[in-house]
Write an enzyme that holds these catalytic residues in place. Structure first.
Site, PDB file in Angstrom:
ATOM      1  N   GLU A   1       0.844  -1.224   0.000  1.00 13.03           N
ATOM      2  CA  GLU A   1       0.000   0.000   0.000  1.00 13.03           C
ATOM      3  C   GLU A   1       0.872   1.264   0.000  1.00 13.03           C
ATOM      4  OE1 GLU A   1      -3.336  -0.093  -0.204  1.00 13.03           O
ATOM      5  OE2 GLU A   1      -3.825  -2.137   0.420  1.00 13.03           O
TER       6      GLU A   1
HETATM    7  C1  LIG Z   1       3.053  -9.776   0.098  1.00  9.08           C
HETATM    8  C2  LIG Z   1       2.878  -8.666  -0.887  1.00  9.08           C
HETATM    9  C3  LIG Z   1       1.634  -8.447  -1.452  1.00  9.08           C
HETATM   10  C4  LIG Z   1       1.456  -7.466  -2.417  1.00  9.08           C
HETATM   11  N1  LIG Z   1       0.247  -7.306  -3.051  1.00  9.08           N
HETATM   12  C5  LIG Z   1       0.149  -6.507  -4.131  1.00  9.08           C
HETATM   13  C6  LIG Z   1      -1.026  -6.494  -4.941  1.00  9.08           C
HETATM   14  O1  LIG Z   1      -2.014  -7.171  -4.654  1.00  9.08           O
HETATM   15  N2  LIG Z   1      -1.042  -5.718  -6.063  1.00  9.08           N
HETATM   16  C7  LIG Z   1       0.018  -4.940  -6.418  1.00  9.08           C
HETATM   17  O2  LIG Z   1      -0.061  -4.243  -7.433  1.00  9.08           O
HETATM   18  N3  LIG Z   1       1.151  -4.905  -5.659  1.00  9.08           N
HETATM   19  C8  LIG Z   1       1.257  -5.682  -4.547  1.00  9.08           C
HETATM   20  N4  LIG Z   1       2.410  -5.690  -3.796  1.00  9.08           N
HETATM   21  C9  LIG Z   1       3.526  -4.846  -4.202  1.00  9.08           C
HETATM   22  C10 LIG Z   1       3.847  -3.739  -3.226  1.00  9.08           C
HETATM   23  O3  LIG Z   1       2.881  -2.746  -3.303  1.00  9.08           O
HETATM   24  C11 LIG Z   1       5.274  -3.239  -3.565  1.00  9.08           C
HETATM   25  O4  LIG Z   1       6.157  -4.242  -3.122  1.00  9.08           O
HETATM   26  C12 LIG Z   1       5.586  -1.907  -2.904  1.00  9.08           C
HETATM   27  O5  LIG Z   1       4.850  -0.879  -3.485  1.00  9.08           O
HETATM   28  C13 LIG Z   1       7.076  -1.544  -3.016  1.00  9.08           C
HETATM   29  O6  LIG Z   1       7.554  -1.707  -4.319  1.00  9.08           O
HETATM   30  P1  LIG Z   1       8.892  -2.542  -4.566  1.00  9.08           P
HETATM   31  O7  LIG Z   1       8.740  -3.852  -3.899  1.00  9.08           O
HETATM   32  O8  LIG Z   1       9.168  -2.556  -6.019  1.00  9.08           O
HETATM   33  O9  LIG Z   1      10.018  -1.751  -3.808  1.00  9.08           O
HETATM   34  P2  LIG Z   1      10.881  -0.531  -4.382  1.00  9.08           P
HETATM   35  O10 LIG Z   1      10.003   0.496  -4.982  1.00  9.08           O
HETATM   36  O11 LIG Z   1      11.979  -1.078  -5.224  1.00  9.08           O
HETATM   37  O12 LIG Z   1      11.489   0.065  -3.049  1.00  9.08           O
HETATM   38  C14 LIG Z   1      12.653  -0.479  -2.402  1.00  9.08           C
HETATM   39  C15 LIG Z   1      13.016   0.447  -1.250  1.00  9.08           C
HETATM   40  O13 LIG Z   1      13.337   1.755  -1.741  1.00  9.08           O
HETATM   41  C16 LIG Z   1      12.518   2.728  -1.118  1.00  9.08           C
HETATM   42  N5  LIG Z   1      12.228   3.793  -2.056  1.00  9.08           N
HETATM   43  C17 LIG Z   1      11.710   3.692  -3.320  1.00  9.08           C
HETATM   44  N6  LIG Z   1      11.548   4.902  -3.855  1.00  9.08           N
HETATM   45  C18 LIG Z   1      11.948   5.802  -2.939  1.00  9.08           C
HETATM   46  C19 LIG Z   1      12.028   7.227  -2.886  1.00  9.08           C
HETATM   47  N7  LIG Z   1      11.619   7.983  -3.898  1.00  9.08           N
HETATM   48  N8  LIG Z   1      12.532   7.806  -1.760  1.00  9.08           N
HETATM   49  C20 LIG Z   1      12.915   7.052  -0.707  1.00  9.08           C
HETATM   50  N9  LIG Z   1      12.854   5.701  -0.674  1.00  9.08           N
HETATM   51  C21 LIG Z   1      12.379   5.087  -1.782  1.00  9.08           C
HETATM   52  C22 LIG Z   1      11.277   1.982  -0.672  1.00  9.08           C
HETATM   53  O14 LIG Z   1      10.606   2.647   0.369  1.00  9.08           O
HETATM   54  C23 LIG Z   1      11.869   0.652  -0.254  1.00  9.08           C
HETATM   55  O15 LIG Z   1      12.374   0.754   1.050  1.00  9.08           O
HETATM   56  C24 LIG Z   1       2.566  -6.644  -2.787  1.00  9.08           C
HETATM   57  C25 LIG Z   1       3.815  -6.846  -2.183  1.00  9.08           C
HETATM   58  C26 LIG Z   1       3.980  -7.849  -1.273  1.00  9.08           C
HETATM   59  C27 LIG Z   1       5.368  -8.076  -0.705  1.00  9.08           C
END
Ligand SMILES: Cc1cc2nc3c(=O)[nH]c(=O)nc-3n(C[C@H](O)[C@H](O)[C@H](O)COP(=O)(O)OP(=O)(O)OC[C@H]3O[C@@H](n4cnc5c(N)ncnc54)[C@H](O)[C@@H]3O)c2cc1C
Length: 440
Positions: A408
């Site tokens: 989220e």
């Molecule tokens: C169990 C689970 C269920 C999920 N369910 C869904 C679903 O139903 N539908 C769906 O669409 N998605 C889903 N997700 C995806 C989830 O919303 C994403 O994992 C989340 O938005 C983070 O994206 P990412 O994993 O690519 O991390 P990244 O975006 O790669 O982030 C990695 C790290 O960098 C930080 N970061 C990134 N950008 C910045 C910035 N500009 N400034 C500072 N810090 C930053 C983040 O906070 C994080 O700590 C799910 C994820 C999980 C693990």
């Protein structure tokens, strides 16, 4: 009475700068008998269907068990509280759906499946669908006959959600779109019948949203992800390979997808805080019982100051989170009523009110998830060695809590959003931050 005191509905972010009368603040003790009955139904459901089977749910080898639990929740009406009656739901107000989210929030993996279905899976259609789409999909989603998933995240597009590479290509006859792309971390992916999918048309700057039925074909998926926690929640990579979607299944208009994604996530964020309150209360109750029963040095460990301090801190933070959350929930309901009074439709009013309170939604997402993490962590500590054992409840609570700081919108992203939205509103003249700041 001043003009400020006469105004009843608060605008988003105003809690920081506006005096609020005590009677304008909702407290959970004000929930009606009907609302309490809905909460009791949720409690009974967890007690009979979920809590006795937590181990089985986490170890399930197929998505059938979770899907059948969702069916049972649907039969009890637990998937349709926020859906208006004309579409087969109960049309309860926003704070009631927060109450449902709170109670079911103690349901571990089930809570995630239920909230993904009722929130990010159903609400895009409720708020952005046209009449045909609402009539076709909402009754089946509210009853649980169809289950929903939300496909935004991709391998290279997480926090930067608008950068997705999934493509939607219009056919030569203009009747269908062909969807190609890969989505990642899709909750309920293994058993969903309906997928809300975000894709780009040509070189558009912004995403477009589509309602995709599994029966359209062209959808494949990987095995469930092996996760740290919420192991019973079915999370998949979903692939769209020449998936043909009728043009009628575009949600809202071309290029509106990112707006839809963001607005729907707002709702998910504040409801995540509700679920965190429910999860935290469950942990606190168990920790109190254990502290009373477990004896060391001849007395219950709950009589040691260090343990009392932990329990008090847990209770305090839960109370703060609960109070702030329902207060914001009622502020949202009040603004919905005001906007409806000004002539907006139910869906328009809800969307606008939730957009107004996006700051509070982000604040509560961060706070709620961090309260749950602290509570679960201290729960493990109070249980001592047993906190580390998979035979005791704290181990699961600790693992399941962790996801809430990631999905989220990560807490880093939400923290930035709070400040960003405040500054933008101040610059646009919507919020007078300078006046009160200068007065201080
Ligand atoms: C169990 C689970 C269920 C999920 N369910 C869904 C679903 O139903 N539908 C769906 O669409 N998605 C889903 N997700 C995806 C989830 O919303 C994403 O994992 C989340 O938005 C983070 O994206 P990412 O994993 O690519 O991390 P990244 O975006 O790669 O982030 C990695 C790290 O960098 C930080 N970061 C990134 N950008 C910045 C910035 N500009 N400034 C500072 N810090 C930053 C983040 O906070 C994080 O700590 C799910 C994820 C999980 C693990």
């Amino acid at each position: 009475m001043s003009a400020t005191a006469e105004k009843t509905s608060l605008n988003g972010g105003e809690f920081l700068i506006r005096e609020t009368e005590a009677h304008q603040v909702f407290i959970p003790e004000e929930f009606s008998e009907e609302q309490q009955m809905i909460a009791d139904t949720c409690r009974d459901f967890l007690k009979t269907e979920i809590h006795p089977r937590l181990e089985e749910i986490d170890k399930a080898k197929s998505p059938d068990l979770m899907s059948s639990l969702m069916d049972k929740a649907g039969e009890l009406g637990l998937l349709g509280t926020a859906v208006p009656e004309e579409y087969g739901g109960f049309g309860m107000n926003f704070n009631t759906s927060m109450l449902v989210a709170e109670v079911l929030g103690a349901g571990h993996s089930f809570s995630v499946a239920q909230s993904a279905h009722t929130g990010i899976g159903t609400l895009p259609i409720l708020y952005y669908g046209n009449e045909e789409q609402k009539n076709k999909y909402l009754p089946n989603l509210a009853s649980g006959a169809w289950k929903a998933a939300y496909c935004l995240t991709e391998p290279d597009s997480g926090s930067d959600a608008n950068s997705g590479k999934t493509k939607a290509e219009l056919s030569a006859d203009g009747k269908t779109y062909k969807i190609n792309g890969q989505k990642m971390w899709i909750t309920n992916g293994g058993f969903a019948d309906i997928f809300i999918v975000f894709a780009k048309i040509e070189d558009d700057k912004n995403l477009t949203a589509f309602i995709i039925e599994k029966s359209f074909g062209g959808i494949t998926m990987n095995e469930p992800e092996q996760k740290l926690g919420i192991k019973g929640s079915d999370t998949r990579q979903v692939f769209f390979n020449d998936c043909v979607v009728p043009v009628e299944n575009m949600l809202s208009a071309r290029g509106n997808g990112f707006k839809i994604a963001v607005n729907i996530l707002n709702i998910g964020r504040i409801k995540l805080a509700s679920a965190a309150v429910g999860g935290s209360k469950g942990v606190l109750n168990q920790a109190i019982n254990y502290a009373n029963e477990r004896k060391q040095f001849g007395i219950s460990i709950g009589r040691f100051g260090a343990i009392k301090h932990k329990l008090a801190q847990m209770a305090t933070k839960i109370w703060v989170c609960e109070s702030a959350n329902y207060r914001a929930g009622q502020n949202i309901d009040d603004l919905i009523d005001t906007l409806k009074g000004e002539g907006l439709t139910d869906a328009e009013a809800k969307l606008k009110a939730l957009e107004q309170f996006a700051i509070e939604c982000a604040i509560m997402k961060v706070y709620g998830s961090e309260v749950l993490d602290l509570v679960a962590d201290e729960g493990v500590q109070i249980y001592g060695g047993m906190g580390y054992s998979a035979d005791a409840p704290m181990e699961r609570a600790y693992r399941d809590s962790r996801i809430n700081r990631i999905f989220e919108g990560t807490n880093e992203i939400n923290r930035m959003l709070v400040l960003d939205m405040y500054l933008k509103r101040a610059m646009k003249g919507e919020l007078d931050l300078m006046g009160p700041a200068t007065a201080v």
